[in-house]
Design a protein around this motif. Sequence first.
Motif, short mmCIF file in Angstrom:
data_model
loop_
_atom_site.label_atom_id
_atom_site.label_comp_id
_atom_site.label_asym_id
_atom_site.label_seq_id
_atom_site.Cartn_x
_atom_site.Cartn_y
_atom_site.Cartn_z
N ASP A 44 102.10 98.37 17.39
CA ASP A 44 101.15 97.68 18.26
C ASP A 44 100.56 96.49 17.50
N GLU A 45 100.86 95.29 17.93
CA GLU A 45 100.41 94.08 17.23
C GLU A 45 98.89 93.92 17.26
N ARG A 46 98.23 94.57 18.20
CA ARG A 46 96.77 94.46 18.27
C ARG A 46 96.10 95.24 17.14
N ILE A 47 96.80 96.21 16.57
CA ILE A 47 96.23 97.05 15.52
C ILE A 47 96.65 96.48 14.17
N ARG A 48 95.67 96.05 13.38
CA ARG A 48 95.97 95.35 12.14
C ARG A 48 95.75 96.19 10.88
N ALA A 49 94.96 97.23 10.99
CA ALA A 49 94.72 98.08 9.82
C ALA A 49 94.30 99.47 10.30
N VAL A 50 94.50 100.44 9.41
CA VAL A 50 94.17 101.84 9.72
C VAL A 50 93.54 102.47 8.49
N TYR A 51 92.48 103.23 8.70
CA TYR A 51 91.97 104.03 7.57
C TYR A 51 91.44 105.37 8.07
N LEU A 52 91.24 106.26 7.12
CA LEU A 52 90.88 107.65 7.38
C LEU A 52 89.49 107.94 6.84
N ASN A 53 88.69 108.65 7.61
CA ASN A 53 87.40 109.18 7.15
C ASN A 53 87.40 110.70 7.33
N GLY A 54 86.27 111.34 7.03
CA GLY A 54 86.09 112.75 7.35
C GLY A 54 86.69 113.71 6.36
N SER A 55 86.80 114.97 6.80
CA SER A 55 87.18 116.05 5.88
C SER A 55 88.60 115.90 5.34
N ARG A 56 89.49 115.27 6.11
CA ARG A 56 90.85 115.10 5.60
C ARG A 56 90.93 114.05 4.50
N ALA A 57 89.84 113.30 4.33
CA ALA A 57 89.77 112.35 3.21
C ALA A 57 89.11 112.97 1.99
N ASN A 58 88.69 114.24 2.12
CA ASN A 58 87.97 114.91 1.04
C ASN A 58 88.89 115.93 0.37
N PRO A 59 89.32 115.69 -0.86
CA PRO A 59 90.24 116.62 -1.52
C PRO A 59 89.60 117.96 -1.86
N HIS A 60 88.26 118.04 -1.79
CA HIS A 60 87.57 119.28 -2.15
C HIS A 60 87.42 120.23 -0.97
N VAL A 61 87.82 119.79 0.23
CA VAL A 61 87.71 120.64 1.42
C VAL A 61 89.04 121.34 1.68
N ALA A 62 88.98 122.65 1.86
CA ALA A 62 90.20 123.41 2.15
C ALA A 62 90.76 122.99 3.50
N LYS A 63 92.04 122.79 3.55
CA LYS A 63 92.68 122.35 4.79
C LYS A 63 92.83 123.53 5.75
N ASP A 64 92.63 123.24 7.04
CA ASP A 64 92.94 124.24 8.06
C ASP A 64 93.30 123.52 9.36
N MET A 65 93.72 124.29 10.35
CA MET A 65 94.26 123.70 11.57
C MET A 65 93.20 123.08 12.47
N PHE A 66 91.89 123.35 12.18
CA PHE A 66 90.85 122.81 13.03
C PHE A 66 90.25 121.50 12.51
N GLN A 67 90.74 121.00 11.39
CA GLN A 67 90.22 119.73 10.89
C GLN A 67 90.59 118.58 11.84
N ASP A 68 89.60 117.75 12.12
CA ASP A 68 89.86 116.57 12.94
C ASP A 68 90.63 115.53 12.15
N PHE A 69 91.30 114.66 12.87
CA PHE A 69 91.87 113.46 12.27
C PHE A 69 90.89 112.32 12.59
N ASP A 70 90.03 111.97 11.63
CA ASP A 70 89.04 110.91 11.83
C ASP A 70 89.68 109.58 11.45
N ILE A 71 90.17 108.87 12.44
CA ILE A 71 90.98 107.67 12.23
C ILE A 71 90.28 106.44 12.77
N VAL A 72 90.41 105.34 12.03
CA VAL A 72 89.91 104.04 12.49
C VAL A 72 91.09 103.09 12.64
N TYR A 73 91.18 102.47 13.81
CA TYR A 73 92.10 101.36 14.03
C TYR A 73 91.28 100.06 14.03
#
Length: 293
Positions: free
Chosen positions: A18-47
């Motif tokens: 999508d040419e309208r989307i120029r960059a992407v980054y991640l926030n939240g628990s999936r960006a934190n290596p100290h948080v145990a991963k599980d299936m309920f973690q959100d994907f906190d995404i910025v376009y």
Amino acid sequence: MRTEQEMFDLLLTTAQHDERIRAVYLNGSRANPHVAKDMFQDFDIVYVVTETPSFLEDDKWIHLFGDLLMVQEPDLLDKGLGLDKNFAYSYTYLMLFTDGNRIDLRLLSTQAMLDEYGKDKLTVPLLDKDQLLPPISPTSDCDYHISPPTKGQFDSCTNDFWWCLQNVAKGIWRDELPYAKQMFEDTTRHALHQMLNWWIGQQHHFQLSTGKMGKYLKNYLPENYWALYKKTYADADYDHMWSAIFATCTLFRSIAKDVAHHFHFSYPHKDDANMTVYLKHVQMLPRDAKSIL
């Protein structure tokens, strides 16, 4: 349920095409290596996008991410409540999919990105077509670490804890269940969590977080304190609520004295003693009493 890698591949492939989307980054628990991963973690995404109106005019594009169970658009809801929202600056979609995955996707204008990027240290750049994203430090959860209390904060917390318990007590005596329950959660438990955070923080040199709403307290409290903490929860039975109140007082008293000793603060022994007597007296008052004394 789609895997984490499948979700990231989908999110990035969509952005790349999508040419309208120029960059992407991640926030939240999936960006934190100290948080145990599980299936309920959100994907906190910025376009980061060139503009938002075309996304909002026809939002069928969000179906690219999967079969939707429910969507929330907080900016649209806020505008419906009369709040001033600039959709051209930023817009958010909270999406829950039928396979259980959740994406919290924010569309940010370049200016919105420049205003916020990197302020949350849990930020990981994923895609940058035009080198728009400024350099930032490696991801860290230090912004969420417990901070040591000042004397004023400690005094305020202990005073609020003991003072506000009178409201819980009178709510029970009056048979005002919603009031008593809410007062306990909003004031008593709030003060308890604050003191627990300081107590845990001092054990770990203030290099950690107990998570949103204290969700990781169990990980850091010794077994005896955790067992006592669980007793601070009660159902709608008033006898059980009184038991929870006194369990809360016992736990708060113990940890607050430790915190006071550690930081050379003064613990309010007189308030503790006086309010404990008061609470026990109100507990025993008959429902038709005309006077507390």
